[in-house]
Design a protein around this motif. Structure first.
Motif, PDB file in Angstrom:
ATOM      1  N   THR A 330       0.690  -1.268   0.005  1.00  0.00           N
ATOM      2  CA  THR A 330       0.165  -0.053   0.095  1.00  0.00           C
ATOM      3  C   THR A 330       0.925   1.360   0.115  1.00  0.00           C
ATOM      4  O   THR A 330       2.023   1.310   0.563  1.00  0.00           O
ATOM      5  N   GLU A 331       0.341   2.405  -0.594  1.00  0.00           N
ATOM      6  CA  GLU A 331       1.067   3.442  -0.600  1.00  0.00           C
ATOM      7  C   GLU A 331       2.563   3.382  -1.177  1.00  0.00           C
ATOM      8  O   GLU A 331       3.572   4.127  -0.681  1.00  0.00           O
ATOM      9  N   ALA A 332       2.556   2.566  -2.130  1.00  0.00           N
ATOM     10  CA  ALA A 332       3.936   2.208  -2.825  1.00  0.00           C
ATOM     11  C   ALA A 332       4.760   3.606  -3.371  1.00  0.00           C
ATOM     12  O   ALA A 332       5.710   3.822  -3.421  1.00  0.00           O
ATOM     13  N   GLY A 333       4.097   4.635  -3.885  1.00  0.00           N
ATOM     14  CA  GLY A 333       4.339   5.951  -4.518  1.00  0.00           C
ATOM     15  C   GLY A 333       4.367   5.803  -6.019  1.00  0.00           C
ATOM     16  O   GLY A 333       3.259   5.249  -6.518  1.00  0.00           O
ATOM     17  N   GLU A 334       5.199   6.483  -6.660  1.00  0.00           N
ATOM     18  CA  GLU A 334       5.140   6.720  -8.067  1.00  0.00           C
ATOM     19  C   GLU A 334       6.393   6.093  -8.679  1.00  0.00           C
ATOM     20  O   GLU A 334       7.332   5.944  -8.109  1.00  0.00           O
ATOM     21  N   GLY A 335       6.399   6.220 -10.045  1.00  0.00           N
ATOM     22  CA  GLY A 335       7.652   5.966 -10.848  1.00  0.00           C
ATOM     23  C   GLY A 335       8.250   4.594 -10.538  1.00  0.00           C
ATOM     24  O   GLY A 335       7.482   3.675 -10.089  1.00  0.00           O
ATOM     25  N   GLU A 336       9.639   4.641 -10.569  1.00  0.00           N
ATOM     26  CA  GLU A 336      10.403   3.481 -10.414  1.00  0.00           C
ATOM     27  C   GLU A 336      10.172   2.861  -9.143  1.00  0.00           C
ATOM     28  O   GLU A 336      10.223   1.942  -8.639  1.00  0.00           O
ATOM     29  N   ASP A 337      10.181   3.923  -7.999  1.00  0.00           N
ATOM     30  CA  ASP A 337      10.069   3.715  -6.463  1.00  0.00           C
ATOM     31  C   ASP A 337       9.081   2.691  -6.094  1.00  0.00           C
ATOM     32  O   ASP A 337       8.935   1.764  -5.671  1.00  0.00           O
TER      33      ASP A 337
END
Length: 812
Positions: A330-337
């Motif tokens: 959950t709430e992993a973030g955006e883009g590569e991250d």
């Protein structure tokens, strides 16, 4: 009818009989005459059932119906569960090959979850649920992209009513994709929306407890803790009955950061608390003979997420339960991250056969979640195919002793494995590896070609001052040269010497060093060659040596590593073996000998899209790092030019940070947006990232609404949480510091808050040099030059100081 009323009253049939006899005298014999008792098609009237429910409420308050008489899973802390069901066995069917965990089939409209079915790919909408047409259009786009299910947020009755129109509108347009209602706080609303949607997701942390509270309560005993479960039964049972009646599906979805105050007080902020919270709600569902549900154990921290799912799977195994699992970070973030963290968490579990449906939570439009979601599903499927199975079974036999209930580095803390300095060393070898995880970068001959050295420094993450390289927070710890530069290439050799002088290791195959020596290098020697030739396998120019292991070695050969004197072992696993299982075996053998040699994962990256590499690397290597197997990574492009060196370096650091090892940039915990979001999450996330992305060791949570904050930002130092339309609240940890700040100034207020708590630093100023050029400014006694802060740990003017001859000084 007695049976039907028993279910309505949530009591056994004897209790129901007693209650019916009492009500017979109160409401009249005609309601429960012979016809009603003998013909199942004749049900009590609505008014009669309401009378029964009212009577039950009175009896409940007086203690006549005791919810403690429900059948609960035995408590775990007291040992009662161990006594009844035995100890935990394992979390997956087979640790030595990927076998999918066997589950029951759970139906959700036209799709099915379970081990007999393909992995279900799902996402979550971001529109305002009350905007029916916009929501319909977004769901259609998601379905056209390939998703199997779409989740939609439902805050209140207005949204629940809109859900009916959304479902009807999609059917009219020919879309039967099942919809899931995301529910928080509102049991009555959940019942309403269950009449429209095929699936309901409830969060045990707030479904019955309401708004997030961090007020702790001290429980004197486990009996005190379990005695408070009555309110859970009262809040949850009506929804269970509704879902059972309409054959709806449910997800009991625990989140690490939104455990109830009750669970936090007794179990703490732990994977065990997550599991026990979910089991209580499952007990209530099972009490009504309702089994059409799945579990999830989500966290923004992949390490906690993996531990939670493994513990839940192990508990279900000993309880004899077989419910499917929904996987997600959950709430992993955006883009590569965001993709990297999702791949580490989801990929680790899929590699062990866990998981029946997945969602990749990104702070992006939901359509963009499909590619990573589908790719992870393909990777999970590939683990079960004959080619992969053959590689898994080709790994020599070993015994896997990992303790899945706790994180433990099998060879000990990295700091205990680092190289040490020896008398007579001409360079400092202690910087070859880093105590929190190491990055080794492969440098090609073209990188060292004349005129390219300045650019190479930047690609490796060096800061430069007057043309000289200095280590920064994300500088490669060592460089690997598959080919030594020619002896006459003075520029290349000078560059390598300068790297060594600032603590960067130079690793070169021994065969190359014998032909073209590099002083104070680290010779890379194959283990088989070292066992055969001993010290003769190491060139005289090398100050240290490292060993290459491929997983095909015998146990005795691997055991010889302990006393070999190698500063590291590079795991270059043979292509005919499973990387996951071969690496696990190597560690098990080394652990038997008490070996303290660091392990570096070598990974050859095939040409692909940059985001695809994050997924592949997260699964292949992250699944090992998450278990403490390995102390760093060496990432190389399989074909020249397919990836830039600086991209491979930053991706390697991203892998270490996603695996909770080494922080080299700000950690962002950002929710993926939904209909509850009170500001443009993508725009705000980009704005905050631009202002604060240079703060390694600082974690910032960006949450669109109070549902995901402050609860689900458990790992964050600072929180930016939507509270009202156009306004946000700022948190430090779980404590609200500033309320009702306008969106226009909230980012700067966040910066000021970080400064106030002493965690701010200004961005470093890059030295302005032409690519490849070496600037050599002349300094007189009156001139200064600006040096970056990372050179000596401070920034500002660098002065040339002239010491004047005097009693204590006789030189200038």
């Amino acid at each position: 009818e007695i049976q039907r009323i028993s279910q309505r009253l949530k009591c056994d049939q004897m209790e129901s009989c007693k209650l019916v006899l009492a009500l017979y005298l109160l409401v009249g014999a005609q309601a429960f005459g012979p016809r009603a008792l003998t013909r199942r098609s004749v049900a009590p009237s609505r008014s009669t059932l309401d009378d029964i429910t009212g009577a039950q409420d009175k009896l409940t308050s007086s203690g006549a119906i005791d919810t403690s008489r429900l059948v609960w899973t035995p408590p775990v802390k007291s040992g009662a569960r161990d006594a009844q069901f035995g100890p935990l066995r394992d979390y997956c069917p087979d640790r030595y090959s990927t076998q999918r965990r066997k589950t029951r089939t759970v139906t959700c409209g036209p799709i099915k979850f379970g081990s007999e079915h393909a992995l279900v790919r799902q996402t979550m909408g971001t529109t305002d649920t009350r905007d029916v047409e916009a929501t319909i259009q977004q769901v259609m786009r998601c379905a056209d992209e390939g998703f199997d299910l779409v989740r939609i947020t439902v805050q209140g009755m207005k949204e629940a009513d809109a859900c009916h129109r959304i479902r009807e509108g999609l059917f009219k347009k020919g879309y039967d994709i099942p919809l899931c209602a995301d529910m928080h706080f509102q049991p009555k609303v959940a019942i309403r929306v269950a009449e429209a949607f095929e699936k309901i997701r409830i969060n045990p942390g707030n479904f019955a407890d309401g708004r997030k509270s961090f007020v702790e309560k001290v429980y004197e005993s486990e009996e005190d803790y379990v005695s408070e479960r009555g309110y859970l039964v009262e809040a949850f049972t009506p929804l269970v009955e509704k879902c059972k009646e309409l054959n709806r599906c449910m997800r009991i979805g625990t989140n690490h950061g939104s455990l109830s105050a009750r669970v936090l007080s007794f179990y703490g902020d732990t994977p065990r608390g997550m599991v026990e919270s979910a089991l209580e709600f499952a007990d209530i569902a099972r009490q009504s003979d309702y089994h059409n549900f799945v579990f999830s154990m989500k966290a923004s921290n992949p390490l906690v997420m993996v531990q939670g799912y493994r513990l839940l799977a192990a508990e279900m195994d000993r309880l004899g339960w077989d419910y499917p699992l929904h996987l997600g970070v959950t709430e992993a973030g955006e883009g590569e991250d965001g993709r990297m963290k999702s791949a580490i968490g989801i990929g680790t579990l899929l590699s062990d056969g866990l998981g029946d449906t997945i969602r990749v939570s990104l702070t992006e439009d939901p359509e963009y979640e499909y590619t990573p979601c589908n790719r992870l599903a393909e990777i999970g499927k590939a683990c079960l195919e004959p080619a992969s199975q053959a590689k898994q079974l080709s790994v020599p036999a070993y015994t896997d002793t990992r303790d899945f209930t706790a994180f433990d580095r099998p060879l000990g803390p990295i700091v205990d494995l680092l190289p040490t300095q020896k008398e007579g060393d001409e360079v400092d070898f202690r910087g070859l590896l880093h105590r929190d995880g190491s990055v080794l970068s492969v440098v090609t001959p073209s990188d060292l070609a004349p005129g390219n050295v300045g650019a190479l420094y930047k690609k490796l993450g060096f800061k430069t001052a007057v043309g000289m390289p200095f280590k920064d927070i994300a500088t490669s710890d060592s460089v690997v040269l598959m080919t030594s530069p020619e002896v006459g290439n003075e520029e290349a050799r000078t560059a390598l010497r300068r790297m060594q002088e600032v603590g960067v290791g130079v690793v070169v195959p021994a065969s190359e060093l014998f032909k073209k020596p590099i002083p104070n290098s680290v010779a890379l020697v194959d283990l088989a060659e070292h066992l055969k030739s001993g010290a003769k396998a190491v060139p005289p120019c090398a100050g240290r040596f490292a060993l290459t292991v491929r997983g095909t070695e015998s146990d005795d050969e691997l055991k010889a590593i302990k006393d070999s004197g190698a500063v590291m072992v590079v795991l270059a696993i043979d292509d005919q073996l499973s990387r996951l299982h071969a690496s696990r075996r190597i560690v098990e053998v080394l652990k038997q000998t008490g070996s303290k040699v660091p392990l570096i994962h070598y990974y050859s990256a095939a040409k692909s899209e940059p985001y695809a590499l994050a997924l592949e690397l997260g699964v292949a290597v992250g699944s090992l790092l998450i278990d403490g197997i390995g102390d760093g990574v060496c990432l190389e492009a399989a074909t020249a030019g397919s990836f830039e060196l600086d991209f491979l370096r930053t991706t390697s650091f991203g892998l270490l940070q996603g695996s909770r090892m080494r922080n080299t940039k700000t950690e962002f915990v950002s929710c993926p947006s939904c209909g509850r979001t009170l500001f443009d999450l993508q725009e705000v996330t980009a704005q905050i990232s631009e202002r604060t992305g240079h703060l390694p060791g600082v974690a910032i949570a960006i949450m669109g609404c109070i549902v995901n904050g402050p609860g689900e930002m458990a790992d964050a130092d600072f929180g930016y949480v939507g509270s009202l339309p156009g306004k946000v609240d700022l948190y430090v940890g779980k404590t609200i510091i500033k309320k009702g700040i306008k969106n226009e100034v909230a980012c700067e207020e966040l910066v000021e808050l970080i400064k106030e708590y002493g965690m701010w630093k200004e961005k470093d100023v890059e030295e302005d040099e032409e690519e490849g050029a070496v600037a050599q400014p002349e300094l007189s006694a009156d001139e200064t030059a600006q040096l970056p802060a990372s050179v000596w740990g401070w920034g500002g003017p660098a002065y040339r100081i002239t010491w004047v001859a005097g009693p204590r000084f006789n030189d200038r």
